[in-house]
Motif scaffolding. Sequence first.
Motif, mmCIF file in Angstrom:
data_model
loop_
_atom_site.group_PDB
_atom_site.id
_atom_site.type_symbol
_atom_site.label_atom_id
_atom_site.label_comp_id
_atom_site.label_asym_id
_atom_site.label_seq_id
_atom_site.Cartn_x
_atom_site.Cartn_y
_atom_site.Cartn_z
ATOM 1 N N UNK A 65 36.322 11.715 -19.277
ATOM 2 C CA UNK A 65 35.213 12.672 -19.071
ATOM 3 C C UNK A 65 34.247 12.045 -20.165
ATOM 4 N N UNK A 66 34.588 11.599 -21.233
ATOM 5 C CA UNK A 66 33.523 11.279 -22.440
ATOM 6 C C UNK A 66 32.655 10.014 -21.996
ATOM 7 N N UNK A 67 33.738 9.052 -21.550
ATOM 8 C CA UNK A 67 33.135 7.817 -21.298
ATOM 9 C C UNK A 67 31.999 8.079 -19.909
ATOM 10 N N UNK A 68 32.714 8.648 -19.118
ATOM 11 C CA UNK A 68 31.612 9.270 -18.090
ATOM 12 C C UNK A 68 30.218 9.652 -18.510
ATOM 13 N N UNK A 69 30.444 10.960 -19.272
ATOM 14 C CA UNK A 69 29.255 11.663 -19.912
ATOM 15 C C UNK A 69 28.338 10.534 -20.327
ATOM 16 N N UNK A 70 28.897 9.325 -21.434
ATOM 17 C CA UNK A 70 27.760 8.859 -21.984
ATOM 18 C C UNK A 70 27.347 7.478 -21.324
ATOM 19 N N UNK A 71 28.248 7.090 -20.573
ATOM 20 C CA UNK A 71 27.828 5.788 -19.652
ATOM 21 C C UNK A 71 27.097 5.871 -18.261
ATOM 22 N N UNK A 191 13.789 22.300 -15.099
ATOM 23 C CA UNK A 191 15.227 22.473 -15.350
ATOM 24 C C UNK A 191 15.891 20.974 -15.384
ATOM 25 N N UNK A 192 16.646 20.775 -16.121
ATOM 26 C CA UNK A 192 17.523 19.470 -16.323
ATOM 27 C C UNK A 192 18.874 19.683 -17.109
ATOM 28 N N UNK A 193 19.680 18.824 -16.841
ATOM 29 C CA UNK A 193 21.090 18.659 -17.543
ATOM 30 C C UNK A 193 21.425 17.572 -17.995
ATOM 31 N N UNK A 194 20.651 16.416 -17.975
ATOM 32 C CA UNK A 194 20.981 15.270 -18.401
ATOM 33 C C UNK A 194 19.903 14.742 -19.563
ATOM 34 N N UNK A 218 24.776 18.516 -28.591
ATOM 35 C CA UNK A 218 24.023 17.342 -29.315
ATOM 36 C C UNK A 218 23.080 16.417 -28.725
ATOM 37 N N UNK A 219 23.741 15.971 -27.825
ATOM 38 C CA UNK A 219 23.025 14.843 -27.125
ATOM 39 C C UNK A 219 21.542 15.159 -26.256
ATOM 40 N N UNK A 220 21.890 16.319 -25.615
ATOM 41 C CA UNK A 220 20.838 17.055 -25.047
ATOM 42 C C UNK A 220 19.645 17.217 -26.145
ATOM 43 N N UNK A 221 20.158 17.854 -27.225
ATOM 44 C CA UNK A 221 19.058 18.428 -28.148
ATOM 45 C C UNK A 221 18.501 17.133 -28.644
ATOM 46 N N UNK A 222 18.675 15.858 -28.791
ATOM 47 C CA UNK A 222 18.213 14.775 -29.178
ATOM 48 C C UNK A 222 17.180 14.275 -28.192
#
Length: 249
Positions: A65-71, A191-194, A218-222
């Motif tokens: 899931x982490x790989x999917x979320x990041x890439x 409205x966005x989620x990514x 934390x990624x969304x906040x960046x």
Amino acid sequence: MLAILLNLLPLFLESSKPSLAKVAPLKAVLFDVDGTLCDSDPLHHIAFREMLQEIGFNGGVPITEDYFAENIAGKHNDDIAKHLFPNDLPRGLKFCEEKEEMFRRLASKQLTPLNGLYKVKKWVEDRGLKRAAVTNAPRPNAELMISKLGLSDFFDVVIIGDECEHAKPHPEPYLKALEVLNVSKDHTFVFEDSVSGIKAGVAAEMPVVGITTRNPEHSLLEAKPTFLIKDYEDPKLWAALEELDKMKA
């Protein structure tokens, strides 16, 4: 000193509370689709995981899931194809097309709305606001999801990243939505989620309400959203919408 800080604390909390006041009077709301209208990322993850495992990607070890979320999550298929098949882009593009077919088979049976979606839908309708869906998903995917969620008559227009010169994170899809709806960025929010979607909305100079459906906070906040919510039932969202109503009154 402590007494002074305690006296200033209420002012700080007031100034830092989630707000959409800058877009008053509100004229339009723009929605992403995947992960914003529905929690579709698990279905995308399943499709990618199973199909990549079949061709021996990553030594046959399923992607996490982490790989999917990041890439992968939120990215345009052209960029996903380049990442997964850096030495064979045509193969990557064909793979992504076949993966979308698998996703649609899964989504036709398993798609569910994000918590509170129909509550915010009613809020938008009751105020006569214009609305658009703006997505990097292929049109067949977007139209299937919107239809399955019963939103075909809700959206005035569906803007597809593939049909623009540039997809998200470029602002063009959101700018095109503003143009088609004939509304100003100064009276519209998103409205966005990514990460890529938030970047696109911010680059289009609109406030973006980020939804922490699946992607790390934390990624969304960046990507600099105006504020983050868990879903459409989040009290932070309704406090901001109530503020807009009061300003209109």
